[in-house]
Scaffold this motif. Structure first.
Motif, PDB file in Angstrom:
ATOM      1  N   GLY A 116     -21.288  -3.515 -50.777  1.00 45.50           N
ATOM      2  CA  GLY A 116     -21.124  -4.744 -50.018  1.00 45.50           C
ATOM      3  C   GLY A 116     -19.923  -4.657 -49.079  1.00 45.50           C
ATOM      4  N   PRO A 117     -19.689  -5.698 -48.288  1.00 45.37           N
ATOM      5  CA  PRO A 117     -18.576  -5.682 -47.335  1.00 45.37           C
ATOM      6  C   PRO A 117     -17.243  -5.440 -48.036  1.00 45.37           C
ATOM      7  CG  PRO A 117     -19.979  -7.602 -46.994  1.00 45.37           C
ATOM      8  CD  PRO A 117     -20.412  -6.982 -48.276  1.00 45.37           C
ATOM      9  N   ARG A 118     -16.371  -4.707 -47.363  1.00 48.58           N
ATOM     10  CA  ARG A 118     -15.045  -4.469 -47.925  1.00 48.58           C
ATOM     11  C   ARG A 118     -14.288  -5.794 -48.039  1.00 48.58           C
ATOM     12  NH1 ARG A 118     -11.537   0.399 -46.013  1.00 48.58           N
ATOM     13  NH2 ARG A 118     -11.180  -0.906 -44.183  1.00 48.58           N
ATOM     14  N   GLU A 119     -13.493  -5.912 -49.082  1.00 48.18           N
ATOM     15  CA  GLU A 119     -12.638  -7.082 -49.242  1.00 48.18           C
ATOM     16  C   GLU A 119     -11.192  -6.616 -49.340  1.00 48.18           C
ATOM     17  OE1 GLU A 119     -13.667 -10.289 -51.709  1.00 48.18           O
ATOM     18  OE2 GLU A 119     -15.831  -9.935 -51.627  1.00 48.18           O
ATOM     19  N   ASN A 120     -10.326  -7.293 -48.604  1.00 50.14           N
ATOM     20  CA  ASN A 120      -8.919  -6.901 -48.550  1.00 50.14           C
ATOM     21  C   ASN A 120      -8.775  -5.424 -48.197  1.00 50.14           C
ATOM     22  OD1 ASN A 120      -7.653  -9.460 -49.205  1.00 50.14           O
ATOM     23  ND2 ASN A 120      -8.518  -9.199 -51.242  1.00 50.14           N
ATOM     24  N   LEU A 121      -9.640  -4.980 -47.268  1.00 45.41           N
ATOM     25  CA  LEU A 121      -9.636  -3.613 -46.733  1.00 45.41           C
ATOM     26  C   LEU A 121      -9.982  -2.567 -47.788  1.00 45.41           C
ATOM     27  CD1 LEU A 121      -6.381  -3.867 -44.539  1.00 45.41           C
ATOM     28  CD2 LEU A 121      -8.750  -4.263 -43.823  1.00 45.41           C
ATOM     29  N   THR A 247      -9.697 -19.363 -35.331  1.00 51.31           N
ATOM     30  CA  THR A 247      -9.514 -18.728 -34.018  1.00 51.31           C
ATOM     31  C   THR A 247      -9.329 -17.227 -34.138  1.00 51.31           C
ATOM     32  OG1 THR A 247      -7.126 -19.127 -34.145  1.00 51.31           O
ATOM     33  CG2 THR A 247      -8.466 -20.812 -33.061  1.00 51.31           C
ATOM     34  N   PHE A 248      -9.376 -16.697 -35.361  1.00 57.16           N
ATOM     35  CA  PHE A 248      -9.085 -15.293 -35.585  1.00 57.16           C
ATOM     36  C   PHE A 248     -10.360 -14.459 -35.624  1.00 57.16           C
ATOM     37  CE2 PHE A 248      -5.860 -17.749 -38.085  1.00 57.16           C
ATOM     38  CZ  PHE A 248      -4.843 -17.624 -37.144  1.00 57.16           C
ATOM     39  N   VAL A 249     -10.208 -13.147 -35.400  1.00 55.16           N
ATOM     40  CA  VAL A 249     -11.346 -12.236 -35.459  1.00 55.16           C
ATOM     41  C   VAL A 249     -11.136 -11.241 -36.589  1.00 55.16           C
ATOM     42  CG1 VAL A 249     -11.871 -12.467 -33.004  1.00 55.16           C
ATOM     43  CG2 VAL A 249     -10.353 -10.633 -33.773  1.00 55.16           C
ATOM     44  N   CYS A 250     -12.233 -10.730 -37.099  1.00 60.26           N
ATOM     45  CA  CYS A 250     -12.206  -9.780 -38.202  1.00 60.26           C
ATOM     46  C   CYS A 250     -11.660  -8.435 -37.729  1.00 60.26           C
ATOM     47  CB  CYS A 250     -13.615  -9.606 -38.761  1.00 60.26           C
ATOM     48  SG  CYS A 250     -13.755  -8.332 -40.033  1.00 60.26           S
ATOM     49  N   PRO A 251     -10.627  -7.903 -38.378  1.00 64.29           N
ATOM     50  CA  PRO A 251     -10.105  -6.588 -37.976  1.00 64.29           C
ATOM     51  C   PRO A 251     -11.052  -5.437 -38.290  1.00 64.29           C
ATOM     52  CG  PRO A 251      -8.969  -7.384 -39.931  1.00 64.29           C
ATOM     53  CD  PRO A 251      -9.849  -8.503 -39.465  1.00 64.29           C
ATOM     54  N   CYS A 253     -14.817  -5.712 -38.140  1.00 60.10           N
ATOM     55  CA  CYS A 253     -15.985  -5.701 -37.256  1.00 60.10           C
ATOM     56  C   CYS A 253     -15.783  -6.514 -35.989  1.00 60.10           C
ATOM     57  CB  CYS A 253     -17.222  -6.206 -38.002  1.00 60.10           C
ATOM     58  SG  CYS A 253     -17.130  -7.957 -38.439  1.00 60.10           S
ATOM     59  N   HIS A 254     -14.630  -7.193 -35.875  1.00 61.14           N
ATOM     60  CA  HIS A 254     -14.246  -7.972 -34.686  1.00 61.14           C
ATOM     61  C   HIS A 254     -15.129  -9.195 -34.451  1.00 61.14           C
ATOM     62  CE1 HIS A 254     -11.523  -4.693 -33.957  1.00 61.14           C
ATOM     63  NE2 HIS A 254     -12.532  -3.837 -33.932  1.00 61.14           N
ATOM     64  N   GLY A 255     -15.809  -9.649 -35.508  1.00 58.94           N
ATOM     65  CA  GLY A 255     -16.531 -10.906 -35.431  1.00 58.94           C
ATOM     66  C   GLY A 255     -15.617 -12.063 -35.776  1.00 58.94           C
ATOM     67  N   PRO A 256     -16.082 -13.305 -35.569  1.00 59.69           N
ATOM     68  CA  PRO A 256     -15.249 -14.482 -35.882  1.00 59.69           C
ATOM     69  C   PRO A 256     -15.040 -14.631 -37.381  1.00 59.69           C
ATOM     70  CG  PRO A 256     -17.475 -15.146 -35.296  1.00 59.69           C
ATOM     71  CD  PRO A 256     -17.403 -13.669 -35.014  1.00 59.69           C
ATOM     72  N   LEU A 257     -13.910 -15.199 -37.743  1.00 60.05           N
ATOM     73  CA  LEU A 257     -13.559 -15.417 -39.144  1.00 60.05           C
ATOM     74  C   LEU A 257     -13.650 -16.890 -39.507  1.00 60.05           C
ATOM     75  CD1 LEU A 257     -10.426 -13.112 -39.562  1.00 60.05           C
ATOM     76  CD2 LEU A 257     -12.608 -12.821 -40.742  1.00 60.05           C
ATOM     77  N   TRP A 258     -14.131 -17.159 -40.718  1.00 55.32           N
ATOM     78  CA  TRP A 258     -14.029 -18.491 -41.294  1.00 55.32           C
ATOM     79  C   TRP A 258     -12.749 -18.564 -42.112  1.00 55.32           C
ATOM     80  CZ3 TRP A 258     -19.711 -18.095 -43.151  1.00 55.32           C
ATOM     81  CH2 TRP A 258     -20.559 -18.576 -42.149  1.00 55.32           C
ATOM     82  N   GLU A 259     -12.106 -19.726 -42.073  1.00 53.45           N
ATOM     83  CA  GLU A 259     -10.907 -19.969 -42.880  1.00 53.45           C
ATOM     84  C   GLU A 259     -11.311 -20.738 -44.125  1.00 53.45           C
ATOM     85  OE1 GLU A 259      -6.738 -20.674 -41.192  1.00 53.45           O
ATOM     86  OE2 GLU A 259      -7.447 -22.703 -41.661  1.00 53.45           O
ATOM     87  N   ILE A 260     -10.986 -20.190 -45.292  1.00 51.47           N
ATOM     88  CA  ILE A 260     -11.386 -20.766 -46.575  1.00 51.47           C
ATOM     89  C   ILE A 260     -10.138 -21.278 -47.287  1.00 51.47           C
ATOM     90  CG2 ILE A 260     -12.511 -20.301 -48.789  1.00 51.47           C
ATOM     91  CD1 ILE A 260     -13.841 -17.864 -47.407  1.00 51.47           C
ATOM     92  N   GLU A 261     -10.124 -22.569 -47.581  1.00 48.99           N
ATOM     93  CA  GLU A 261      -9.050 -23.146 -48.392  1.00 48.99           C
ATOM     94  C   GLU A 261      -9.511 -23.119 -49.839  1.00 48.99           C
ATOM     95  OE1 GLU A 261      -6.161 -23.772 -47.361  1.00 48.99           O
ATOM     96  OE2 GLU A 261      -6.477 -23.701 -45.186  1.00 48.99           O
ATOM     97  N   ASP A 262      -8.967 -22.195 -50.610  1.00 47.53           N
ATOM     98  CA  ASP A 262      -9.381 -21.958 -51.990  1.00 47.53           C
ATOM     99  C   ASP A 262      -8.257 -22.420 -52.907  1.00 47.53           C
ATOM    100  OD1 ASP A 262     -10.599 -21.076 -54.277  1.00 47.53           O
ATOM    101  OD2 ASP A 262     -10.391 -18.938 -53.847  1.00 47.53           O
ATOM    102  N   GLY A 263      -8.200 -23.737 -53.171  1.00 51.90           N
ATOM    103  CA  GLY A 263      -7.061 -24.270 -53.897  1.00 51.90           C
ATOM    104  C   GLY A 263      -5.812 -24.038 -53.060  1.00 51.90           C
ATOM    105  N   PRO A 264      -4.767 -23.427 -53.648  1.00 54.21           N
ATOM    106  CA  PRO A 264      -3.554 -23.150 -52.881  1.00 54.21           C
ATOM    107  C   PRO A 264      -3.658 -21.897 -52.010  1.00 54.21           C
ATOM    108  CG  PRO A 264      -3.277 -22.404 -55.132  1.00 54.21           C
ATOM    109  CD  PRO A 264      -4.630 -23.071 -55.068  1.00 54.21           C
ATOM    110  N   ILE A 265      -4.785 -21.194 -52.092  1.00 54.22           N
ATOM    111  CA  ILE A 265      -4.946 -19.915 -51.405  1.00 54.22           C
ATOM    112  C   ILE A 265      -5.710 -20.118 -50.100  1.00 54.22           C
ATOM    113  CG2 ILE A 265      -5.809 -17.546 -51.615  1.00 54.22           C
ATOM    114  CD1 ILE A 265      -5.960 -18.122 -54.709  1.00 54.22           C
ATOM    115  N   VAL A 280      -3.168  -9.963 -46.132  1.00 53.95           N
ATOM    116  CA  VAL A 280      -3.908  -8.740 -45.780  1.00 53.95           C
ATOM    117  C   VAL A 280      -4.357  -8.813 -44.323  1.00 53.95           C
ATOM    118  CG1 VAL A 280      -5.904  -7.303 -46.322  1.00 53.95           C
ATOM    119  CG2 VAL A 280      -4.669  -8.457 -48.159  1.00 53.95           C
ATOM    120  N   LEU A 281      -4.784 -10.003 -43.888  1.00 52.49           N
ATOM    121  CA  LEU A 281      -5.177 -10.170 -42.489  1.00 52.49           C
ATOM    122  C   LEU A 281      -4.003  -9.919 -41.564  1.00 52.49           C
ATOM    123  CD1 LEU A 281      -7.274 -10.961 -40.362  1.00 52.49           C
ATOM    124  CD2 LEU A 281      -6.651 -13.364 -40.764  1.00 52.49           C
ATOM    125  N   MET A 282      -2.832 -10.438 -41.916  1.00 56.48           N
ATOM    126  CA  MET A 282      -1.650 -10.194 -41.082  1.00 56.48           C
ATOM    127  C   MET A 282      -1.297  -8.713 -41.030  1.00 56.48           C
ATOM    128  SD  MET A 282       1.001 -13.381 -41.558  1.00 56.48           S
ATOM    129  CE  MET A 282       0.907 -13.508 -43.334  1.00 56.48           C
TER     130      MET A 282
END
Length: 349
Positions: A116-121, A247-251, A253-265, A280-282
């Motif tokens: 599946g897609p890589r997570e946290n690189l 407003t960010f893009v995936c490092p 595949c360079h597609g748009p990113l969704w922002e997920i508010e997961d509790g405090p994360i 990790v995105l930064m």
């Protein structure tokens, strides 16, 4: 293009199954995640574990395309160690290690390996294992985050807690690289924070206790487990199912990113499924910026060299005005290159 028929619910990683393997009532699943410094930490942990621990242990260590982690842990442990394979059943008193290049996931009493897609690189990544275990085993899961950089494991440990499981982290002061334990401590309700010297005894005690109840599994956790298992594409989601457009893009595949508010994360996931913690995105953005700077430096250095050679040729032909122009351009390009080089050096730790 033909689409694959959906798997029956009994084979899907996102379907919660509250029937525990072998009828166990204790906390019979221990998921362990590690990254930088993890090989030594895992060797110490498995060496101390008693072979009669009433649980199966599943290990994800960030690895490259080749890994001998299973062999290394097999020589250190007092119980059987196996590289996980697709369909392999979990067994108490056994350690199963994620192989390179695939996420290790759990469903009911067996393991799934998915590209599946890589997570946290990373692939294997820690969060997918933790989420899938939380989906299938709920209160029977103990999640453990060991040494490592950045934040893989934090979101997965949060999922384990949301599904009734127990959270354990290595004491950051005891970790070779404290970032992962610190991230978990800052963002997840942690039940136990101990040094490695106490970890094996703690896990044996926790595994021997009666498991807590499993609440209703949150739909978002089931959905992300399905994405890791390649059973659901994020392209099929409607807005709001996971998060809001950013407003960010995936490092990756360079597609748009969704922002997920997961509790405090705060996390990010793209339309093809790549997932990132904010840190990790930064880091990925910083890597992209550094690569761009090196490319820009090379381009300016080459332009300066070409301009100097052109100036020399024009001077040899006694075209002094053109030679002077090319020499001036070369000086400008060299100055630009020097400025870029200074920026790169300022970024170097």
């Amino acid at each position: 293009m033909a689409t694959a028929a959906p798997r029956p619910d009994s084979e899907r990683a996102d379907q919660p199954d509250k029937v525990r393997p072998d009828g166990c009532e204790n906390r019979c699943i221990v998921t362990i995640g590690a990254s930088a410094g993890g090989v030594d930490a895992l060797k110490r942990l498995v060496r101390d574990l008693s072979p009669d621990i009433p649980a199966a242990l599943l290990v994800v260590q960030h690895v490259g395309p080749t890994s001998y982690l299973g062999d290394i842990l097999g020589r250190a442990a007092n119980m059987p160690v196996a590289n996980a394979s697709n369909g392999m059943k979990v067994k108490n008193g056994h350690i199963f290690v994620a192989p390179p290049g695939a996420h290790l996931l759990l469903h009911h009493d067996h393991m799934l390996l998915r590209r599946g897609p890589r997570e946290n690189l990373a692939r294997p990544a820690i969060d997918p294992l933790f989420r899938s275990a939380a989906c299938s085993f709920g209160g029977s899961v103990i999640g453990v985050v060991l040494t490592g950089s950045l934040s893989d494991g934090t979101a997965g440990l949060h999922a384990i807690k949301m599904c009734g499981g127990v959270s354990v982290v290595q004491d950051p002061g005891d970790a070779a690289v404290p970032d992962m334990p610190l991230s978990a401590l800052q963002n997840v309700e942690i039940d136990h924070c101990v040094p490695l010297s106490e970890m094996a005894g703690l896990l044996h005690r926790l595994a021997s206790e009666i498991a807590g109840p499993t609440p209703e599994i949150p739909s978002g956790i089931r959905l992300e487990a399905a994405i890791a298992a390649q059973e659901h594409s994020t392209m099929e989601l409607t807005e709001g199912q996971l998060g809001a457009p950013s407003t960010f893009v995936c490092p990756e595949c360079h597609g748009p990113l969704w922002e997920i508010e997961d509790g405090p994360i705060t996390r990010y996931r793209c339309h093809t499924g790549h997932a990132f913690g904010a840190d990790v995105l930064m880091q990925a953005q910083a890597d992209d910026a550094e690569q761009a700077l090196w490319s820009l430096l090379r381009a300016h250095q080459q332009r300066a060299e070409l301009a100097k050679r052109t100036a020399k040729r024009q001077a040899a032909r006694e075209r002094h005005s053109l030679a002077s122009q090319m020499a001036a351009r070369a000086a400008e390009y060299e100055a630009d290159a020097k400025l870029i080089e200074e920026i790169i050096h300022r970024r170097t730790p």
